[in-house]
Design a protein around this motif. Structure first.
Motif, mmCIF file in Angstrom:
data_model
loop_
_atom_site.group_PDB
_atom_site.id
_atom_site.type_symbol
_atom_site.label_atom_id
_atom_site.label_comp_id
_atom_site.label_asym_id
_atom_site.label_seq_id
_atom_site.Cartn_x
_atom_site.Cartn_y
_atom_site.Cartn_z
ATOM 1 N N THR A 9 -29.423 -8.928 30.644
ATOM 2 C CA THR A 9 -29.521 -10.199 29.792
ATOM 3 C C THR A 9 -29.812 -11.539 31.027
ATOM 4 O O THR A 9 -30.965 -11.818 30.507
ATOM 5 C CB THR A 9 -27.890 -10.360 29.629
ATOM 6 N N PRO A 10 -29.702 -11.683 32.039
ATOM 7 C CA PRO A 10 -29.951 -13.061 32.874
ATOM 8 C C PRO A 10 -31.794 -12.658 33.045
ATOM 9 O O PRO A 10 -32.237 -13.209 32.467
ATOM 10 C CB PRO A 10 -29.192 -13.287 34.359
ATOM 11 N N LEU A 11 -31.926 -11.838 33.263
ATOM 12 C CA LEU A 11 -33.681 -11.471 32.902
ATOM 13 C C LEU A 11 -34.606 -12.127 31.923
ATOM 14 O O LEU A 11 -34.868 -12.879 31.902
ATOM 15 C CB LEU A 11 -33.273 -10.124 33.544
ATOM 16 N N SER A 12 -33.711 -11.390 30.950
ATOM 17 C CA SER A 12 -33.898 -12.069 29.497
ATOM 18 C C SER A 12 -34.149 -13.459 29.776
ATOM 19 O O SER A 12 -34.929 -13.851 28.719
ATOM 20 C CB SER A 12 -33.613 -11.292 28.772
ATOM 21 N N ILE A 13 -33.060 -13.757 29.996
ATOM 22 C CA ILE A 13 -32.857 -15.601 30.000
ATOM 23 C C ILE A 13 -34.387 -15.811 30.117
ATOM 24 O O ILE A 13 -34.834 -16.573 29.651
ATOM 25 C CB ILE A 13 -31.835 -15.994 30.010
ATOM 26 N N ILE A 14 -34.456 -15.737 31.915
ATOM 27 C CA ILE A 14 -35.887 -16.200 32.299
ATOM 28 C C ILE A 14 -36.905 -15.992 31.923
ATOM 29 O O ILE A 14 -37.719 -16.741 31.349
ATOM 30 C CB ILE A 14 -35.438 -15.587 33.590
ATOM 31 N N GLN A 15 -37.022 -15.205 31.265
ATOM 32 C CA GLN A 15 -38.195 -14.258 30.541
ATOM 33 C C GLN A 15 -38.021 -15.511 29.326
ATOM 34 O O GLN A 15 -39.855 -15.679 29.094
ATOM 35 C CB GLN A 15 -38.421 -13.087 30.352
ATOM 36 N N ASN A 16 -37.686 -15.329 28.345
ATOM 37 C CA ASN A 16 -37.409 -16.294 27.054
ATOM 38 C C ASN A 16 -37.632 -18.076 27.639
ATOM 39 O O ASN A 16 -38.863 -18.581 27.541
ATOM 40 C CB ASN A 16 -36.164 -16.030 26.807
ATOM 41 N N GLU A 39 -22.977 4.494 40.079
ATOM 42 C CA GLU A 39 -22.774 3.739 38.960
ATOM 43 C C GLU A 39 -22.190 2.593 38.973
ATOM 44 O O GLU A 39 -23.244 1.437 37.873
ATOM 45 C CB GLU A 39 -21.002 4.227 38.310
ATOM 46 N N LEU A 40 -22.471 2.031 40.303
ATOM 47 C CA LEU A 40 -22.279 0.498 40.793
ATOM 48 C C LEU A 40 -24.065 0.557 40.482
ATOM 49 O O LEU A 40 -23.634 -1.238 40.131
ATOM 50 C CB LEU A 40 -22.200 0.389 41.904
ATOM 51 N N MET A 41 -24.887 0.682 41.018
ATOM 52 C CA MET A 41 -25.916 0.308 40.687
ATOM 53 C C MET A 41 -26.640 0.294 39.281
ATOM 54 O O MET A 41 -27.287 -0.515 38.730
ATOM 55 C CB MET A 41 -27.352 1.203 40.880
ATOM 56 N N LYS A 42 -26.200 0.915 38.428
ATOM 57 C CA LYS A 42 -26.692 1.375 36.746
ATOM 58 C C LYS A 42 -25.519 -0.077 36.322
ATOM 59 O O LYS A 42 -26.860 -1.018 36.112
ATOM 60 C CB LYS A 42 -25.717 2.442 36.238
ATOM 61 N N VAL A 43 -24.678 -0.084 36.141
ATOM 62 C CA VAL A 43 -23.699 -2.295 35.643
ATOM 63 C C VAL A 43 -24.475 -2.520 36.603
ATOM 64 O O VAL A 43 -24.790 -3.327 35.477
ATOM 65 C CB VAL A 43 -22.366 -1.338 36.032
ATOM 66 N N LEU A 44 -24.957 -2.814 37.695
ATOM 67 C CA LEU A 44 -25.803 -4.067 38.086
ATOM 68 C C LEU A 44 -26.582 -3.983 37.509
ATOM 69 O O LEU A 44 -26.717 -5.150 37.079
ATOM 70 C CB LEU A 44 -25.325 -4.028 39.550
ATOM 71 N N SER A 45 -27.515 -3.168 37.041
ATOM 72 C CA SER A 45 -28.813 -2.594 36.336
ATOM 73 C C SER A 45 -28.754 -3.364 34.923
ATOM 74 O O SER A 45 -29.535 -4.187 35.259
ATOM 75 C CB SER A 45 -29.396 -1.194 36.415
ATOM 76 N N HIS A 46 -27.915 -3.287 34.401
ATOM 77 C CA HIS A 46 -27.660 -3.786 32.635
ATOM 78 C C HIS A 46 -26.716 -5.175 33.183
ATOM 79 O O HIS A 46 -27.868 -5.418 32.322
ATOM 80 C CB HIS A 46 -26.320 -2.544 32.152
ATOM 81 N N LYS A 47 -25.495 -5.527 33.969
ATOM 82 C CA LYS A 47 -25.835 -7.063 33.750
ATOM 83 C C LYS A 47 -27.201 -7.639 34.037
ATOM 84 O O LYS A 47 -26.842 -9.300 33.937
ATOM 85 C CB LYS A 47 -25.150 -6.844 35.088
ATOM 86 N N ILE A 48 -27.909 -7.096 35.318
ATOM 87 C CA ILE A 48 -28.809 -8.305 35.109
ATOM 88 C C ILE A 48 -29.706 -8.863 34.455
ATOM 89 O O ILE A 48 -31.099 -9.229 34.060
ATOM 90 C CB ILE A 48 -29.697 -8.052 36.617
#
Lengths: 452, 71
Positions: free
Chosen positions: B20-27, B9-18
């Protein structure tokens, strides 16, 4: 200013800024509007009417993905032509399928390639524009272009936009406007342009009726439900099944019926009087009043809770004196309609005659104008044009219409209505009995009433 | 909750959390394309794609990488 608008919704404000920048860099020329909350998104939706909305699923940590699904549902209920692209960090097959089933056009997982997203947005704008153009074309091509939406004034343009918007959505509409402005025609136009246009349109006017009679009319009754109920009768809501039910003169609806109808609208099911069997309610409700709706609520004629349930979309049909620019196109429209129907040789209306029509206040609104043009056209049938010189317009020097002079058709119509209203009053509003006494069937009586 | 489930579950949450910032970097990266060396741009883009690929892995597989779950 760009007429293309995009709405971006994400709870992360940095994400909104970077996404807007990336889309601009990818060649998107549309105006980009950003919202980090549900209410702000709806505010932009109603104000800017974007063609495309890019929506994150998790807008509220407490609610989780439901917040995004709720927003998608609301956007589509407000504007079904808006294309929705879901862009989420919660990518899963389950959510993807659910998003598409809820009405989203695309489902993308973060991070999405900005060029890919831009291509989907460009396509979404075209798709949305096509749907909107189709809707406009439908209004222009339909035979149901009616007097309330004819004209060039700003008020009429706004009205046309409101009608289009109401037709695209499935929400209850309350139409207000003075007598004679054409509220019934507006309701019919909304119905015909909506996805229920091929189904039944049933109109009902509750005046003269007691709550029992009105309830019986609306919901139907079983044999023996009350004294005089000699056979089973289907209600009007059943007759309108799958289509539109138009309830005119809503402030005349008995308060008891308002309570019952409120429950029916909430539960989406109803029962015929004397029956235990629940029937599903599957109609779109349109209502109208010639009173100020807010005043009717404050005076207690319309219950507040009922009002909120029926007035999701409010349309006000302006009085003719508030849109004098429309008098000339309307007068010409009525003349052309009459020429086609009665083979009259009158070709047009002189400038002087139009100026005279425009100088009058028209308390009876569009209906009065139609009657005046009809009367003038019959008087001028051996001339080319309706003119002031020939005195074939019944507007006196004081600027008031000579209301004593009505066309033959208008006189007949009024006489028929008077006769029907007398019989209805005599029979306590019972349309069946009134129709029987007049030697008509009930549907003919209803049709005559709806022409009022 | 079972520790393995908790970690998943923790990995899932982390994956979701990461994401958005990853999107920002790509944008942001797409905005500066052409302003930096193409090689440099591709290197950063490649790195964001690698992170994305890792996030696409099932949490259980990621846990195996750190020995968080027995075979």
């Amino acid at each position: 200013m760009s007429s293309e608008n995009i709405l971006l919704v994400d709870d992360d404000s940095e994400m909104l800024i970077s996404l807007a920048r990336a889309l601009k860099a990818s060649g998107i020329e549309a105006a980009i509007h950003a919202a980090s909350r549900h209410d702000k998104a709806i505010e932009i939706l109603l104000d800017k009417i974007p063609q495309v909305a890019v929506v994150d699923l998790c807008l509220d940590e407490k609610i989780g993905v439901e917040s995004g699904f709720n927003l998608i549902t609301e956007i589509l209920s407000q504007d079904s032509t808006c294309r929705i692209i879901v862009l989420t960090g919660h990518g899963s097959l389950e959510y993807g399928v659910r998003a598409i089933n809820t009405g989203a056009a695309n489902f993308l997982e973060k991070p999405a390639d900005p060029l890919h997203l831009a291509a989907l947005i460009t396509d979404g704008i075209s798709q949305s524009d096509l749907r909107r153009a189709y809707s406009k074309l439908a209004i222009q091509k339909t035979n149901f272009i009616q007097s309330p939406v004819i004209g060039r004034s700003e008020a009429t343009k706004t009205l046309l936009r409101d009608v289009e918007y109401a037709a695209r959505n499935n929400l209850p509409v309350l139409i207000s406007g003075e007598t004679g402005t054409g509220k019934g025609l507006i309701a019919k136009t909304i119905h015909l342009l909506s996805d229920k246009g091929k189904k039944n349109f049933v109109k009902y006017q509750a005046n003269f009726g007691t709550a029992d009679l009105v309830n019986s009319d609306l919901f139907g009754h079983q044999k023996g439900a009350f004294t005089g109920a000699n056979e089973d009768r289907r209600g009007l809501l059943s007759e309108a099944d799958g289509g539109t039910f138009f309830l005119d003169e809503i402030d005349e609806l008995p308060l008891e019926t308002q309570v019952t109808l409120l429950g029916v609208l909430q539960d989406k099911k109803f029962r015929a009087l004397g029956s235990n069997k629940e029937l599903p309610l599957n109609v779109r409700l349109l209502t109208a009043t010639n009173q100020d709706p807010d005043k009717s609520v404050s005076e207690g004629k319309i219950r507040k809770d009922f009002f909120h349930r029926i007035a999701h979309i409010k349309i006000h049909v302006p009085a003719l004196r508030e849109r004098k620019d429309d008098i000339a196109p309307l007068a010409n429209f009525f003349l052309s309609k009459l020429r086609d129907a009665e083979n009259l040789s009158v070709l047009g209306i002189t400038e002087d005659a139009l100026a005279k029509l425009e100088g009058y206040d028209w308390p009876g609104n569009v209906r009065e104008l139609e009657a005046a043009v009809e009367s003038a056209a019959h008087k001028a049938q051996f001339e080319n044009r309706i003119s002031v010189e020939a005195e074939n317009i019944n507007i006196g020097s004081s600027g008031s219409v000579n209301s004593g002079v009505l066309s033959f058709h208008e006189e007949v119509r009024k006489f028929k209505l008077k006769l029907i209203n007398e019989k209805l009053a005599k029979n306590g509003g019972n349309q069946l009995k009134a129709a029987k006494e007049l030697g008509l069937d009930r549907s003919t009586l209803r049709r005559l009433l709806s022409e009022e | 909750m079972d520790p393995d489930k908790k970690l998943t579950e923790l990995m899932k949450v982390l994956s979701h959390k990461i994401r958005t910032p990853l999107s920002i970097i790509q944008n942001e990266l797409s905005c500066i394309k052409g302003k930096i060396e193409e090689e440099e741009y591709q290197r950063i883009l490649g790195a964001t794609r690698s992170i994305n690929e890792i996030l696409k892995e099932k949490p259980e597989v990621l846990l195996n990488l750190i020995g968080g779950k027995d075979e």
